[in-house]
Motif scaffolding. Sequence first.
Motif, mmCIF file in Angstrom:
data_model
loop_
_atom_site.group_PDB
_atom_site.id
_atom_site.type_symbol
_atom_site.label_atom_id
_atom_site.label_comp_id
_atom_site.label_asym_id
_atom_site.label_seq_id
_atom_site.Cartn_x
_atom_site.Cartn_y
_atom_site.Cartn_z
ATOM 1 N N TYR B 209 0.828 -1.220 0.000
ATOM 2 C CA TYR B 209 0.000 0.000 0.000
ATOM 3 C C TYR B 209 0.859 1.265 0.000
ATOM 4 O O TYR B 209 1.811 1.388 0.774
ATOM 5 C CB TYR B 209 -0.910 0.000 1.222
ATOM 6 N N LEU B 213 0.022 7.769 -3.027
ATOM 7 C CA LEU B 213 -0.095 7.469 -4.447
ATOM 8 C C LEU B 213 -0.798 8.595 -5.204
ATOM 9 O O LEU B 213 -0.648 8.738 -6.413
ATOM 10 C CB LEU B 213 -0.855 6.153 -4.632
ATOM 11 N N ASN B 214 -1.539 9.429 -4.478
ATOM 12 C CA ASN B 214 -2.200 10.558 -5.149
ATOM 13 C C ASN B 214 -1.197 11.520 -5.770
ATOM 14 O O ASN B 214 -1.568 12.343 -6.601
ATOM 15 C CB ASN B 214 -3.131 11.286 -4.177
ATOM 16 N N LYS B 217 -1.428 11.054 -9.312
ATOM 17 C CA LYS B 217 -2.830 10.995 -9.713
ATOM 18 C C LYS B 217 -3.047 11.409 -11.167
ATOM 19 O O LYS B 217 -3.885 10.839 -11.875
ATOM 20 C CB LYS B 217 -3.630 11.930 -8.814
ATOM 21 N N GLN B 220 -2.979 8.561 -13.619
ATOM 22 C CA GLN B 220 -3.759 7.350 -13.404
ATOM 23 C C GLN B 220 -4.927 7.159 -14.355
ATOM 24 O O GLN B 220 -5.575 6.124 -14.330
ATOM 25 C CB GLN B 220 -4.266 7.314 -11.974
ATOM 26 N N GLY B 221 -5.226 8.150 -15.149
ATOM 27 C CA GLY B 221 -6.352 8.014 -16.068
ATOM 28 C C GLY B 221 -5.920 7.449 -17.405
ATOM 29 O O GLY B 221 -4.752 7.141 -17.640
ATOM 30 N N PRO B 335 -13.626 1.235 -5.086
ATOM 31 C CA PRO B 335 -13.417 2.457 -4.291
ATOM 32 C C PRO B 335 -13.496 2.186 -2.792
ATOM 33 O O PRO B 335 -12.701 2.716 -2.012
ATOM 34 C CB PRO B 335 -14.578 3.358 -4.725
ATOM 35 N N GLU B 338 -10.399 0.505 -1.492
ATOM 36 C CA GLU B 338 -9.254 1.392 -1.395
ATOM 37 C C GLU B 338 -9.359 2.309 -0.183
ATOM 38 O O GLU B 338 -8.380 2.513 0.541
ATOM 39 C CB GLU B 338 -9.142 2.225 -2.660
ATOM 40 N N ARG B 339 -10.534 2.826 0.032
ATOM 41 C CA ARG B 339 -10.699 3.736 1.152
ATOM 42 C C ARG B 339 -10.590 3.010 2.482
ATOM 43 O O ARG B 339 -9.920 3.454 3.398
ATOM 44 C CB ARG B 339 -12.063 4.427 1.064
ATOM 45 N N GLN B 344 -4.990 -0.928 -3.149
ATOM 46 C CA GLN B 344 -4.961 -0.231 -4.430
ATOM 47 C C GLN B 344 -4.861 -1.239 -5.557
ATOM 48 O O GLN B 344 -3.842 -1.887 -5.735
ATOM 49 C CB GLN B 344 -3.771 0.739 -4.459
ATOM 50 N N ASP B 345 -5.921 -1.357 -6.321
ATOM 51 C CA ASP B 345 -6.040 -2.419 -7.321
ATOM 52 C C ASP B 345 -6.182 -1.743 -8.684
ATOM 53 O O ASP B 345 -7.273 -1.458 -9.140
ATOM 54 C CB ASP B 345 -7.290 -3.241 -6.940
ATOM 55 N N THR B 346 -5.040 -1.518 -9.360
ATOM 56 C CA THR B 346 -5.046 -0.655 -10.542
ATOM 57 C C THR B 346 -6.070 -1.085 -11.586
ATOM 58 O O THR B 346 -6.813 -0.278 -12.114
ATOM 59 C CB THR B 346 -3.638 -0.612 -11.196
ATOM 60 N N LYS C 449 -11.384 8.616 -16.934
ATOM 61 C CA LYS C 449 -11.048 9.153 -15.617
ATOM 62 C C LYS C 449 -10.123 8.162 -14.910
ATOM 63 O O LYS C 449 -9.890 7.055 -15.385
ATOM 64 C CB LYS C 449 -12.301 9.385 -14.805
ATOM 65 N N ALA C 450 -9.622 8.579 -13.786
ATOM 66 C CA ALA C 450 -8.729 7.711 -13.025
ATOM 67 C C ALA C 450 -9.467 6.445 -12.636
ATOM 68 O O ALA C 450 -10.659 6.463 -12.369
ATOM 69 C CB ALA C 450 -8.242 8.434 -11.790
ATOM 70 N N ILE C 452 -8.324 4.137 -10.159
ATOM 71 C CA ILE C 452 -8.358 3.927 -8.720
ATOM 72 C C ILE C 452 -8.489 5.314 -8.122
ATOM 73 O O ILE C 452 -8.365 6.311 -8.811
ATOM 74 C CB ILE C 452 -7.161 3.093 -8.196
ATOM 75 N N MET C 453 -8.866 5.424 -6.905
ATOM 76 C CA MET C 453 -9.154 6.714 -6.276
ATOM 77 C C MET C 453 -10.328 7.441 -6.918
ATOM 78 O O MET C 453 -10.315 8.659 -7.012
ATOM 79 C CB MET C 453 -7.933 7.638 -6.345
ATOM 80 N N PRO C 454 -11.348 6.749 -7.372
ATOM 81 C CA PRO C 454 -12.420 7.472 -8.039
ATOM 82 C C PRO C 454 -13.261 8.307 -7.085
ATOM 83 O O PRO C 454 -13.993 9.175 -7.525
ATOM 84 C CB PRO C 454 -13.263 6.368 -8.653
ATOM 85 N N LEU C 455 -13.188 8.069 -5.809
ATOM 86 C CA LEU C 455 -14.049 8.831 -4.915
ATOM 87 C C LEU C 455 -13.391 10.123 -4.437
ATOM 88 O O LEU C 455 -13.958 10.864 -3.652
ATOM 89 C CB LEU C 455 -14.451 7.968 -3.717
ATOM 90 N N TYR C 458 -8.580 11.660 -1.354
ATOM 91 C CA TYR C 458 -7.270 12.068 -0.857
ATOM 92 C C TYR C 458 -7.253 13.545 -0.515
ATOM 93 O O TYR C 458 -7.804 14.332 -1.250
ATOM 94 C CB TYR C 458 -6.199 11.753 -1.895
#
Lengths: 458, 458, 458
Positions: B209, B213-214, B217, B220-221, B335, B338-339, B344-346, C449-450, C452-455, C458
């Motif tokens: 983890y 990682l942001n 960011k 990541q798209g 989501p 991850e939260r 984190q699962d790309t 869009k990204a 992971i981290m869609p919500l 961060y």
Amino acid sequence: MGNCCDRPKDTYIRVSLPAVCFVWQIAMVVLFGVFIRYNEESDAHWPEYKKKQNITSDAENDFYYRYPSFQDVHVMIFVGFGFLMTFLKRYSFGGVGFNFLIAAFGLQWALLMQGWFHSLDYNTGKIYIGIENLINADFCCAGCLIAYGALLGKVSPVQLLVVTLFGITLFAVEEYIILNLLHCRDAGGSMVIHAFGGYYGLAISWVLYRQNLNQSKHLQGSVYHSDVFAMIGTLFLWMFWPSFNSAIANHGDGQHRAAINTYVALASSVLTAVAVSSLSHRTGKLDMVHIQNATLAGGVAMGASAEFMITPYGALIVGFCCGIISTFGFVVVTPFLERKLKLQDTCGIHNLHAVPGMLGGFISAIVAAAATESVYSKEGLVSTLGLEGKFANRSPGTQGGYQAAGTCVAIAFGLVGGAIVGFILKIPIWGDPADDNCFDDEVYWEESKARIMPLGTY
Amino acid sequence: MGNCCDRPKDTYIRVSLPAVCFVWQIAMVVLFGVFIRYNEESDAHWPEYKKKQNITSDAENDFYYRYPSFQDVHVMIFVGFGFLMTFLKRYSFGGVGFNFLIAAFGLQWALLMQGWFHSLDYNTGKIYIGIENLINADFCCAGCLIAYGALLGKVSPVQLLVVTLFGITLFAVEEYIILNLLHCRDAGGSMVIHAFGGYYGLAISWVLYRQNLNQSKHLQGSVYHSDVFAMIGTLFLWMFWPSFNSAIANHGDGQHRAAINTYVALASSVLTAVAVSSLSHRTGKLDMVHIQNATLAGGVAMGASAEFMITPYGALIVGFCCGIISTFGFVVVTPFLERKLKLQDTCGIHNLHAVPGMLGGFISAIVAAAATESVYSKEGLVSTLGLEGKFANRSPGTQGGYQAAGTCVAIAFGLVGGAIVGFILKIPIWGDPADDNCFDDEVYWEESKARIMPLGTY
Amino acid sequence: MGNCCDRPKDTYIRVSLPAVCFVWQIAMVVLFGVFIRYNEESDAHWPEYKKKQNITSDAENDFYYRYPSFQDVHVMIFVGFGFLMTFLKRYSFGGVGFNFLIAAFGLQWALLMQGWFHSLDYNTGKIYIGIENLINADFCCAGCLIAYGALLGKVSPVQLLVVTLFGITLFAVEEYIILNLLHCRDAGGSMVIHAFGGYYGLAISWVLYRQNLNQSKHLQGSVYHSDVFAMIGTLFLWMFWPSFNSAIANHGDGQHRAAINTYVALASSVLTAVAVSSLSHRTGKLDMVHIQNATLAGGVAMGASAEFMITPYGALIVGFCCGIISTFGFVVVTPFLERKLKLQDTCGIHNLHAVPGMLGGFISAIVAAAATESVYSKEGLVSTLGLEGKFANRSPGTQGGYQAAGTCVAIAFGLVGGAIVGFILKIPIWGDPADDNCFDDEVYWEESKARIMPLGTY
């Protein structure tokens, strides 16, 4: 896209290209009409033939033994070679499009040329074709497509058709000498396809050397997505290479073994190509050029000995060495050739085809010479090395010598034939691009435009 | 592309990557030399063997039963998985390139590991390989490539080779336990490949983890064309999944039925994935992530019961449910994971492989338990459920229980093995990227450059 | 990407699309449950059946005769058609994605519709399916995908599902009339697939004529890389067309000959398409539109006579003429149709499918009428023209007449059916885009869009 009226006059191909296409296609129609017929397995007389030969099942039709491999080879020729050549930032249309044109013409001419040499029935004067002829025609095109790799971006489509016409012709002759007269074994074409095609392209490129090619230097690189497109080509070549090397191998264990040997050799090439690529960069970064090309070297080199009892371990070693040699070629030899020998090799076919093909020929010489009855069984030795008929008295050692001789014949044909074709291409009638117009699709391809409403009538 | 000298020192892999590649490839050569030989169908003694076994036709060589499926599986591994992972805007090289590296190494190690467990002849101490071993080696790689999906963009190629070495080893052990000791049926690998691979990757990703990682960011798209590239991967996986699930099924009706079941299950997944994707957006727009992934869930879930008489209607229901569950996973579960779970699962392998694989295992338990002689015929029941030899007394109900147990074993191996491997990867010697350098090809790939004239001599 | 809130309200498909997908998929589950079962070659009773029929080898299972061709056809449907339609600069998602949706739904409905007409057992009331049904289902989808080519960018996914529902239904009826009642031969579907699908799409497009389509003119062109993507589609169609035309041909010589004929016809089309494309430009430049499409015309036109003894030379002539006609269509006819007939044909299916399909039908009439026993052998004539059972007394000449009649039936079904479906699609409930919103993925696809981290936590 610039003003198209500035373009040099000599890339005008509106007469030459259609003329060549039409004349040659009409010639194909006439020659096919005179010579080409279905063979007994594709003719409607097959049910009769089956009875006569006591064949009990349609599954014995060669179609079912070879069609899956044929389609894989077909994908390698059109998508594999085609997309491998899309890597240039503004020459992707030319890469994949001219590849398509070369192969579509080449396979027709190959059916005739190879037919005359290999499948002509002297009683009827006809060539009888089946699935194996289609595979061989595709193979024959591969030789010319390899040559195109060295010329990519520097020649006109008319020149490419000339390269193909002579390339297929030379191929059929050298193949006849190597496979029939010298009676070499070359299931995957290390010598007849790769060594020949590689040196043929290099010789042409050497004759066509362009002093001022740096004027189109800005177009010689790739962009991000063009490199991803090229990976499509790489992967389809890589994945289907076991089919390439086994497509015309003997039924049964021959095809089976050829596929296994090629599969493991290719896997080994990937690791050594990655290793040398990383070593060649200051911080160990990989180069897409190496991944796209050198990973395939093991398949090229396994071609001639694919059917042999080289053992999986032997195949791994072949892949191991060729991955290293090929990557080394891209890092060191290609720049050297260009600086010292005035040889501009756009795709680096020297490293992917010429050298691994030559090595593959010599490897097959060693492996053939080492063949013994205990390893192959009596019957297996005869069928694998082809020591039948008037070659029944040939020893494995002698066969090894002929394999080496065959490799030299292939290289000689490539070099001499390529030099001659190169000089033919220097005649200023073929519409080739100026030095500052190389590697640019704009020269031979219309700009993208709307597909409907083209007449602007709104 | 920025100044490459600013890059953190620890992505220097010029020593570690070549060293690992060379050492492991040399180990492969040695181990292949000691252990791996051709089996009777790929050995030159095949003509003798054929006579001894009264085999009348070369068409009975297993090569012809399985080679077309093998090539389809091969395409799934290299183009399917490879291009599915090209969706990130600046990590397409890494997606397809490292996928290539993992699979090329993995298949060699898999031939050995699976060989020791399944094909070792205790008299000679050799592993005899044929086409089925190649398919199984490809399958084995699939487990590691699934795991790569969770790690995409966050690890170094050296780490990936470590993931592969351990992944293949764990795979061979759990496969031996599930298929041989528990004697489960799992033609398409719902449990041994997808559930194992999915949880293996998730566990590694959980251990690795990255808090910050942001910082990467912006990378990541996807971009427009990278999503189109990913569709190449999706479609080749989708189209060839019937081959995946039927490749090592029983000859005849087994392969035939497995292909049909998978074909209809996949079709059903597409419609429900589209429906849920549309429902999850304010105005009903579709999301490429769902189309690229959730449409495949039916194939994953059909794996273990592909060969069973689940009926086309049963297969449709499997696809129906898994399309919904998988899309729902992308919308809600990823989501959440991850939260809440710091996972984190790309690529979202949780939704495409882990859960559908697990469900597939349990579905196979139900379908096996419900098997009757009237539906399967006496002989069909024995061959389809494998109730032969020392398992001859097992009832369908018991077999169902073992199928469920096998699924749990696969998950346990994935979670425990993945956690251990994750901790190994935390050792700071593997050259992994910093948090602000993730998802960026620039870290491990050289910038595109001109292919000829690289020495700048003009 | 603009502000999505400005979008016209009527492209809201959050209710209609999920509703249609769910309702239809549930209907499929129910209907499959009632009707569809495995046939004797895919059922677990196969070992018993084999004994009863004295079949000695699993290789006689139709699966092994047809599965490689099936997979090739499958690739044509999903990657071939799908990627051919990615050429538009901002409609690649819709091109490949909706193609996927249409085919996935269509093949299920086709299994039922074709099953009721061709494979229904009147004793049990069940449809028994095997590999040939899967191929035919894929073929059936091809008709609808061709129609999509004319509509590309101008309709909503819900409309496309309606087009598919009616298209498959019409297809099954016309196919039954043509193949069963008129007893035409059409192995590669020149008439039943291409002529029908082409005119079906044209008729729909004609009814849906958009006066102000020029408002989205800026999106109607291609960009450089979208044209390269489209070449993926072209090449997979081109390469696998021999499999398309031979997939359901007779075992043995039938499949073998169909593959050869298609292979040479396609090669010939490439050269004449290139020639005419070059001729149509002021300085001889090639147009990607022609290369992507007209090169395939030979395969379309060979469909109906693929199995016949047309000779390789005859096949070359077919490809020769169709390459010219098709390219000429793109240059002259499509613009003419649009200006004069108010017919907007996005992909030019008129030139690639409708006309070559029609020609293929008439060519097959001539070739069938010219068939003689000396060329085919007695048994070959019967099996190739299907002059068995109640058609045993039909002469080749009569068969030729029926081939021509079948072509007319296909066209009539396409035109009339398409017109009716077109009017259904005009009902303003389907969420189709406004004229200024055509050819734009933004209408039906969420922005990238990204993953992971869609919500945004961060």
